[in-house]
Motif scaffolding. Sequence first.
Motif, short mmCIF file in Angstrom:
data_model
loop_
_atom_site.label_atom_id
_atom_site.label_comp_id
_atom_site.label_asym_id
_atom_site.label_seq_id
_atom_site.Cartn_x
_atom_site.Cartn_y
_atom_site.Cartn_z
N PHE A 1 14.93 -4.55 7.05
CA PHE A 1 15.71 -4.42 5.82
C PHE A 1 14.74 -4.16 4.68
O PHE A 1 13.71 -4.82 4.55
N HIS A 2 15.09 -3.17 3.86
CA HIS A 2 14.24 -2.76 2.74
C HIS A 2 15.10 -2.88 1.48
O HIS A 2 15.98 -2.05 1.24
N GLY A 3 14.89 -3.92 0.71
CA GLY A 3 15.77 -4.18 -0.43
C GLY A 3 15.10 -3.97 -1.77
O GLY A 3 14.10 -4.62 -2.09
N HIS A 4 15.65 -3.05 -2.55
CA HIS A 4 15.15 -2.86 -3.92
C HIS A 4 15.77 -3.89 -4.85
O HIS A 4 16.84 -4.44 -4.57
N ASN A 5 15.07 -4.15 -5.93
CA ASN A 5 15.40 -5.31 -6.76
C ASN A 5 16.01 -4.92 -8.10
O ASN A 5 15.90 -5.67 -9.07
N GLY B 1 10.79 -2.36 -8.28
CA GLY B 1 10.19 -2.82 -7.04
C GLY B 1 11.15 -3.40 -6.02
O GLY B 1 12.38 -3.23 -6.10
N ILE B 2 10.55 -4.06 -5.01
CA ILE B 2 11.33 -4.62 -3.89
C ILE B 2 11.05 -6.12 -3.78
O ILE B 2 10.41 -6.70 -4.65
N THR B 3 11.55 -6.71 -2.72
CA THR B 3 11.38 -8.15 -2.49
C THR B 3 9.90 -8.54 -2.53
O THR B 3 9.09 -7.97 -1.80
N LEU C 1 0.81 -1.23 0.00
CA LEU C 1 0.00 0.00 0.00
C LEU C 1 0.84 1.28 0.00
O LEU C 1 0.32 2.36 -0.28
N ARG C 2 2.13 1.19 0.32
CA ARG C 2 2.98 2.38 0.31
C ARG C 2 3.99 2.27 -0.84
O ARG C 2 3.81 2.88 -1.88
N GLU C 3 5.01 1.44 -0.68
CA GLU C 3 5.98 1.25 -1.76
C GLU C 3 5.28 0.74 -3.02
O GLU C 3 5.57 1.19 -4.14
N GLY C 4 4.34 -0.19 -2.85
CA GLY C 4 3.67 -0.79 -4.01
C GLY C 4 2.93 0.24 -4.84
O GLY C 4 2.90 0.16 -6.07
ZN ZN Z 1 11.73 1.66 -1.31
#
Ligand code: ZN
Length: 372
Positions: free
Chosen positions: A197-201, A233-235, A12-15
């Motif tokens: 941990f916030h990992g971008h892809n 995006g992220i994980t 809902l935020r990063e997405g």
């Molecule tokens: Zn991010």
Amino acid sequence: MVIRSGILDSTLREGEQTPGVLFNRKQRVEIATMLSNARVAMIEAGHPLVSEDIYSGIRDIMDLKASGIIKSEIIAHSRAVASDVDSAASLNVDRIAIFYGVSDMHLLYKTHKSKLEALDIIYDAISYAASTGIPVRFTAEDASRTDLNFLRGIIKTAVDAGADRVSIADTLGILTPEKTRFIFNNISDIKGVQYDFHGHNDMGMAPANSLAALESGASIIHTTVNGLGERVGITPTQVMAVLMKYHMDIDAADLLQLKPLSSKIEEYTGINMPANYPVTGNYAFTHKSGVHVDGIISNASTYEFMDPSLLGMHRNFTIDKYSGKHALREKLTGMGIDLKDGEISKVLAHIKSNNTVYSDEDLREVVDSLYN
Ligand code: ZN
Ligand code: COA
């Protein structure tokens, strides 16, 4: 409070920062409810100052939290500015997450602040948020490109100001598992803080880096359903949940909810996952070559890391020139067609002479034309 290892879902935020993706208020509530039913530990529900509909959506989610329908911890995002904090605090969320870019690059070109000024801004914003009594997380944006000594200073400042969690963000997706471990090994001695941990892809490493973070000191991993987020995006939530179960026996989500979540997010975003997407893709448990299908028929563990039924998924196999006699017999038997060995060989020879995939219907036609 010590939180068990788990997932923070930020669909809902990063997405919603995925190009082309916008959720409406009703969809936000539905997604949060599904995530809570999937038992994710935390839900980052949005950055309320960004727009009125995000603000109202979070308020609806907090109403469901109050009535016990939503159980996950609900987090609101905030810049290190009082107006953002005020808006998050007015919603009485479970946690305010304040982010600030801490690398030289971000300080120089984004916020135009010196390191000392940044420390003050971070301290002030966190202590202001903490004074509301709401728990605070600090996100060190671009932490992976930040001098480690300065990062340590930032973390200590955040803790002194009242944050009990710090998120280490690999904002550009530049880490490897080894480099991720190196960072966590060099910050895990700091007292009074737990790590996200916030990992971008960007280079495809986010899931591997997230697992490395978990193994070296992080307790919460940020994810989004279908791996949504800025740029690529992220994980992905579905990948992380399975990685945590398989490698660490951690129940970070109800695995049966991953496919319905993925389908719902496909519907609401219009972004359909490719068939060969890990875990929830339509081919995740579809086998093709003869040798593989022969193994699967004998014992599915030969080519499946997990029983698909644990994920609400179905095992399948396709028939084409890559098929062997065991696969063909299994397929025909399943269709109620029993052929002798010689007949199977003849049907197989026909299949191998045609460069095409055979549906059940096609197969029935071949068998009919040869034997009826
Ligand atoms: Zn991010
Ligand atoms: N803390 C404090 N200030 C920050 C910051 C942070 N973490 N990150 C950036 N800023 C500042 C920038 O320096 C810039 O300041 P300036 O206005 O003094 O130049 C401003 O915030 C960002 O610029 P801009 O977005 O153009 O400003 P705005 O006031 O028009 O809008 C938002 C601000 C947040 C309302 C708007 O950008 C928005 O809706 N963003 C969506 C959420 C978002 O960007 N999230 C990022 C998550 S990683």
